[in-house]
Design an enzyme around this catalytic site. Structure first.
Site, PDB file in Angstrom:
ATOM      1  CB  ILE A  11      41.871  30.771  21.927  1.00 54.51           C
ATOM      2  CG1 ILE A  11      40.658  31.535  22.485  1.00 54.51           C
ATOM      3  CG2 ILE A  11      42.701  31.688  21.025  1.00 54.51           C
ATOM      4  CD1 ILE A  11      40.999  32.677  23.427  1.00 54.51           C
ATOM      5  CB  ALA A  80      48.126  25.703  29.071  1.00 57.55           C
ATOM      6  CB  SER A  83      39.781  30.103  30.288  1.00 57.18           C
ATOM      7  OG  SER A  83      38.758  29.218  29.852  1.00 57.18           O
ATOM      8  CB  THR A 132      42.324  37.950  29.845  1.00 65.13           C
ATOM      9  OG1 THR A 132      41.086  38.623  29.967  1.00 65.13           O
ATOM     10  CG2 THR A 132      42.906  37.799  31.240  1.00 65.13           C
ATOM     11  CG  ASP A 133      39.511  42.317  28.111  1.00 61.57           C
ATOM     12  OD1 ASP A 133      39.320  41.257  28.750  1.00 61.57           O
ATOM     13  OD2 ASP A 133      38.627  42.858  27.421  1.00 61.57           O
ATOM     14  CD  GLU A 134      37.708  38.442  32.086  1.00 67.30           C
ATOM     15  OE1 GLU A 134      37.499  38.185  33.278  1.00 67.30           O
ATOM     16  OE2 GLU A 134      37.162  37.831  31.150  1.00 67.30           O
ATOM     17  CE1 TYR A 158      41.211  33.347  32.936  1.00 68.04           C
ATOM     18  CE2 TYR A 158      39.923  35.361  32.706  1.00 68.04           C
ATOM     19  CZ  TYR A 158      40.773  34.413  32.165  1.00 68.04           C
ATOM     20  OH  TYR A 158      41.199  34.535  30.855  1.00 68.04           O
ATOM     21  CB  ALA A 160      43.695  37.728  40.889  1.00 67.47           C
ATOM     22  CE  LYS A 162      45.601  34.351  31.247  1.00 68.22           C
ATOM     23  NZ  LYS A 162      46.233  33.216  30.522  1.00 68.22           N
ATOM     24  CG  ASN A 187      34.683  38.671  26.824  1.00 67.48           C
ATOM     25  OD1 ASN A 187      35.340  39.515  27.417  1.00 67.48           O
ATOM     26  ND2 ASN A 187      33.842  37.869  27.436  1.00 67.48           N
TER      27      ASN A 187
END
Ligand code: NAD
Ligand code: TYD
Length: 351
Positions: A11, A80, A83, A132-134, A158, A160, A162, A187
């Site tokens: 990205i 950075a 990901s 992220t939406d995660e 990942y 957690a 973020k 995504n």
């Protein structure tokens, strides 16, 4: 001048190239060049004096402070990160180090720099954190898409890491007044996507005559956004976002994984048919599910549209078609990133 971190990744590189296409403002690009960072994604900028690339780590506070003092950016955008969810399951340590500790060091260097600015400069400065939406966890099939007020319920190492970084950014605003913005995006897909992720992996495996690995029953849902639309949303939030706010970014494109894989097969059947003329669909192979696999993500990007007037330009159909074409015409980039470390990863993950 703006400072971008992780600008050699998927990205970040798209963002830097698009930025210099449509803005006159130089970019300092700080990237550690992990396996996911690739300077070839920035090849079109070679010789462009407005792009200053620095190889380095966001955890290196003295380097970050030096860059801030030297270039005096009016904004910092933090791409950075480690990901990839599957890698975070195999080895979470790097995710804690870069995503959590790295964001902390970045915030501390920025806070020190920000305190040296004049009142006007301090007011205009922005730190935009890309997330992220995660972080919101997994939705049931009938639940409404994530809004900015959804609870954080991260499920993978990942997400957690973020989520932790988002909390640090929030705290540095509330406690120290640092003018921050956070975006939580769904995504992405598009050019220069590293082939460990679903869409490029399927395209490349299909062309190589390899199995197309679909985890579990393939009915997990993701919301897909073309990367150039993500970049335009980031420019929009940087320009007009309200300080301290978070904005969800999404493509209004919920798809099951199996739908995505079948769509890719059909486009490849048209653009690069198999020599035996049968469909790539026959290469699909259902394999063991990812541990703790989130069932559904969906983004409500209504706040960004209402407040700042942003909407994605691409539909999934137009974006995915462009993406397949890009991979077909950029085999050289692909061959260069499929290095020894990439092959090792494929062996670890898929046997
Ligand atoms: P990527 O893995 O392709 O790129 C990450 C980049 O960061 C690489 O160039 C890498 O070299 C660099 N990097 C890693 N650790 C570093 C460190 N310690 N110091 C400096 N540079 C470092 O990731 P991406 O897909 O481009 O994602 C960029 C950001 O967007 C991440 O923060 C990610 O969490 C977020 N995001 C990604 C998606 C997606 O679908 N890809 C969706 C939503 C949010
Ligand atoms: P991925 O591209 O890794 O993104 P994320 O896990 O961040 O959503 O995976 C997208 C979806 O595709 C996810 O539900 C996992 C699934 N997937 C597969 O079914 N097979 C694969 O080989 C990969 C890499 C992912």
């Amino acid at each position: 001048m703006i400072l971008v971190t992780g600008g050699a990744g998927f990205i970040g590189s798209n963002f830097v190239v698009d930025w210099l296409d449509c803005r006159d403002e130089p970019v300092v690009n700080l990237d550690k060049l992990t396996y996911a960072g690739n300077l070839q994604a920035l090849a079109t900028l070679s010789g462009n004096e407005k792009h200053i690339f620095v190889k380095g780590d966001i955890c290196d506070g003295s380097l970050v402070s030096h860059l801030l003092d030297k270039y005096r950016p009016r904004a910092v955008i933090n791409f950075a990160a480690e990901s990839h969810v599957d890698r975070s399951i195999h080895g979470p340590g790097d995710f804690i180090q870069t995503n959590v500790v790295g964001t902390f060091h970045l915030l501390e260097s920025m806070r020190a720099y920000w305190n040296t600015l004049t009142d006007v400069e301090r007011g205009a400065f922005r730190f935009l954190h890309i997330s992220t939406d995660e972080v919101y966890g997994s939705l049931a099939p009938d639940e409404a898409p994530f809004t900015e007020s959804n609870r954080y319920e991260p499920n993978s190492p990942y997400s957690a890491s973020k989520a932790a970084s988002d909390h640090l950014v929030r705290a540095w605003h509330h406690t120290y007044g640092l003018p921050v913005l956070t975006t939580n995006c769904s995504n992405n897909y598009g050019p220069y996507h590293f082939p460990e992720k679903l869409i490029p992996l399927i395209i490349l495996n299909a062309l190589a005559g390899k199995p197309l690995p679909v985890y579990g029953d393939g009915m997990q849902v993701r919301d897909w956004l073309y990367v150039k639309d993500h970049c335009s949303a980031i420019r929009c939030v940087l320009e007009s976002g309200r300080v301290g706010e978070t904005y969800n970014i999404g493509g209004w494109n919920e798809k099951t994984n199996i739908e995505v894989v079948r769509t890719l097969c059909r486009i490849l059947d048209e653009l690069a048919p198999r020599t035996d003329t049968s469909s790539y669909i026959q290469q699909i192979q259902f394999i063991a599910d990812r541990p703790g696999h989130d069932r559904r993500y969906a983004i409500d990007a209504g706040k960004l549209e209402r407040e700042l007037g942003w909407k994605p330009k691409e539909t999934f159909e137009s974006g995915i078609y462009k993406t397949v074409k890009w991979y077909l015409t950029n085999q050289e980039w692909v061959n260069n990133v499929i290095s020894g470390t990439y092959r090792e990863w494929v062996k670890t993950q898929y046997g």
